[in-house]
Write an enzyme that holds these catalytic residues in place. Structure first.
Site, PDB file in Angstrom:
ATOM      1  N   CYS A   1       0.828  -1.217   0.000  1.00  0.00           N
ATOM      2  CA  CYS A   1       0.000   0.000   0.000  1.00  0.00           C
ATOM      3  C   CYS A   1       0.866   1.273   0.000  1.00  0.00           C
ATOM      4  O   CYS A   1       1.574   1.512  -0.957  1.00  0.00           O
ATOM      5  CB  CYS A   1      -1.004  -0.031   1.158  1.00  0.00           C
ATOM      6  SG  CYS A   1      -2.389   1.139   0.911  1.00  0.00           S
TER       7      CYS A   1
ATOM      8  N   LYS B   1     -12.158   8.057  -1.972  1.00  0.00           N
ATOM      9  CA  LYS B   1     -11.397   6.925  -1.460  1.00  0.00           C
ATOM     10  C   LYS B   1     -11.667   5.656  -2.266  1.00  0.00           C
ATOM     11  O   LYS B   1     -12.817   5.335  -2.567  1.00  0.00           O
ATOM     12  CB  LYS B   1     -11.758   6.693   0.007  1.00  0.00           C
ATOM     13  CG  LYS B   1     -10.914   5.639   0.717  1.00  0.00           C
ATOM     14  CD  LYS B   1     -11.288   5.568   2.194  1.00  0.00           C
ATOM     15  CE  LYS B   1     -10.395   4.604   2.961  1.00  0.00           C
ATOM     16  NZ  LYS B   1     -10.742   4.555   4.405  1.00  0.00           N
TER      17      LYS B   1
ATOM     18  N   SER C   1      -8.006   0.199   0.319  1.00  0.00           N
ATOM     19  CA  SER C   1      -8.460   1.266   1.207  1.00  0.00           C
ATOM     20  C   SER C   1      -7.432   2.384   1.145  1.00  0.00           C
ATOM     21  O   SER C   1      -6.483   2.421   1.919  1.00  0.00           O
ATOM     22  CB  SER C   1      -8.614   0.741   2.636  1.00  0.00           C
ATOM     23  OG  SER C   1      -9.007   1.770   3.515  1.00  0.00           O
TER      24      SER C   1
ATOM     25  N   HIS D   1      -4.467  -4.403  -0.019  1.00  0.00           N
ATOM     26  CA  HIS D   1      -4.297  -4.971   1.316  1.00  0.00           C
ATOM     27  C   HIS D   1      -4.774  -6.420   1.328  1.00  0.00           C
ATOM     28  O   HIS D   1      -5.756  -6.761   1.988  1.00  0.00           O
ATOM     29  CB  HIS D   1      -5.083  -4.157   2.342  1.00  0.00           C
ATOM     30  CG  HIS D   1      -4.419  -2.899   2.758  1.00  0.00           C
ATOM     31  ND1 HIS D   1      -3.287  -2.875   3.555  1.00  0.00           N
ATOM     32  CD2 HIS D   1      -4.717  -1.606   2.496  1.00  0.00           C
ATOM     33  CE1 HIS D   1      -2.923  -1.614   3.775  1.00  0.00           C
ATOM     34  NE2 HIS D   1      -3.775  -0.832   3.143  1.00  0.00           N
TER      35      HIS D   1
ATOM     36  N   GLU E   1      -3.665  -8.725   2.905  1.00  0.00           N
ATOM     37  CA  GLU E   1      -3.543  -9.286   4.256  1.00  0.00           C
ATOM     38  C   GLU E   1      -4.739  -8.989   5.148  1.00  0.00           C
ATOM     39  O   GLU E   1      -4.859  -9.542   6.249  1.00  0.00           O
ATOM     40  CB  GLU E   1      -2.267  -8.748   4.934  1.00  0.00           C
ATOM     41  CG  GLU E   1      -2.356  -7.338   5.503  1.00  0.00           C
ATOM     42  CD  GLU E   1      -2.262  -6.220   4.483  1.00  0.00           C
ATOM     43  OE1 GLU E   1      -2.250  -5.041   4.899  1.00  0.00           O
ATOM     44  OE2 GLU E   1      -2.189  -6.521   3.270  1.00  0.00           O
TER      45      GLU E   1
ATOM     46  N   ARG F   1     -16.121   3.012  11.795  1.00  0.00           N
ATOM     47  CA  ARG F   1     -15.357   4.059  12.488  1.00  0.00           C
ATOM     48  C   ARG F   1     -15.610   5.420  11.856  1.00  0.00           C
ATOM     49  O   ARG F   1     -15.887   6.400  12.556  1.00  0.00           O
ATOM     50  CB  ARG F   1     -13.863   3.723  12.423  1.00  0.00           C
ATOM     51  CG  ARG F   1     -12.945   4.783  13.027  1.00  0.00           C
ATOM     52  CD  ARG F   1     -11.540   4.622  12.470  1.00  0.00           C
ATOM     53  NE  ARG F   1     -11.483   4.855  11.027  1.00  0.00           N
ATOM     54  CZ  ARG F   1     -10.501   4.441  10.239  1.00  0.00           C
ATOM     55  NH1 ARG F   1      -9.499   3.725  10.728  1.00  0.00           N
ATOM     56  NH2 ARG F   1     -10.518   4.735   8.943  1.00  0.00           N
TER      57      ARG F   1
END
Length: 305
Positions: free
Chosen positions: A142, A163, A192, A235, A237, A249
């Protein structure tokens, strides 16, 4: 073979609950095996979560892997207990004379800043340069992928209008490359991020090879130096609930955020995520460990140049 992890690392108990075989240093010292030495420079704010995500994937191989965690002196983590950092992380200055079979450098929550404005830029670029002579293969993830491409090859990053958030379909451009061994023709990856690197800039650099891309999320994987450097913009992972946690969030903070694309069942947060990237993620990390770390690293680790 199991993973050899620092004694009492929280990830050990979490992964044992998933029936993943891990051992701590005390037991590993009784085995007469030369393990692969992997160092992780973890720049993510929730370090224990990232540790667990990466260790989970590194465990999916018959190789014994010894994990160490590196930190930088010019930045103090605000989201991880200082006791955890002191116990499990070591400053780069104390590791600079060591050599490693593989290295993973994670993303960081600084992508909307110019690279040179990041307060640890000088230190991290020193680590990037150090890795070229002290590590057999380095996996940049990333923001680290964008930073590595910029530092080593002058590839710029660009701000996105909104985003890039969700699970996106990708394709391989060189399907016979060993990193794709066992991959399907199409596979999914979580993203992300607020910035991107672009294909046209990658193709201008002869030392870089574009390995994978997405119609929606753009450049995904780039390789350089015969596999000694991999730059991965997504990502892979991430655990099943990571994007859900990020989404809820931001909603709770009143921040402008869209529902992550292609993530929830029927795009409904109340129905939970549809997980379809774990197979790819496990293959990515096991192929990297096997073909570009284990099969390339010298038996005498001091011979890494």
């Amino acid at each position: 073979m199991p993973l050899n992890l620092p004694d009492k690392l929280p990830a050990i108990e979490l992964l044992k609950e998933e029936n993943i075989f891990v051992i701590d240093n005390s037991r590993a010292t009784q085995q007469d095996i030369r393990p692969l030495r992997i160092v992780i420079l973890n720049l993510m704010p929730l370090k224990i979560t990232t540790e667990t995500d990466l260790v989970r994937l590194l465990s999916n191989t018959p190789l014994q892997v010894e994990i160490s965690f590196m930190k930088i002196k010019s930045h103090t983590s605000k989201n991880t207990p200082i006791e955890h950092m002191k116990t499990f992380y070591t400053d780069f200055d104390k590791m600079r004379d060591d050599k490693y079979d593989g290295m993973i450098i994670t993303g960081a929550p600084v992508e909307q800043m110019d690279f040179e404005e990041v307060n640890y830029w000088n230190e991290i670029t020193e680590i990037f340069d150090w890795a070229r002579t002290h590590v057999t293969s380095t996996l940049y993830i990333c923001w680290a992928a964008q930073a590595g491409l910029y530092h080593h090859y002058g590839v710029p990053k660009y701000a996105l209008g909104k985003k890039m958030f969700g699970i996106f379909k990708h394709r391989t451009l060189l399907p016979l490359h060993p990193i794709f061994r066992g991959f399907d023709d199409e596979f999914y990856v979580p993203h992300s991020r607020h910035t991107e690197v672009r294909k046209e800039d990658i193709l201008k650099v002869p030392e870089l090879t574009l390995l994978s891309e997405s119609d929606d999320s753009g450049v995904y994987m780039v390789v350089a130096r015969g596999g000694r450097e991999f730059f991965v913009t997504g990502h892979s992972e991430y655990s099943p609930l990571t994007l859900d946690t990020e989404y809820r969030r931001d909603v709770s903070k009143g921040l402008p955020i869209e529902v992550p694309r292609n993530y929830y069942v029927d795009d409904d947060p109340d129905k939970g995520p549809l997980v379809r990237w774990r197979g790819h993620a496990n293959l990515l990390f096991s192929n990297w460990l096997n073909y570009f770390v284990y099969q390339e690293t010298p038996y005498n680790i001091e011979d890494i140049r």
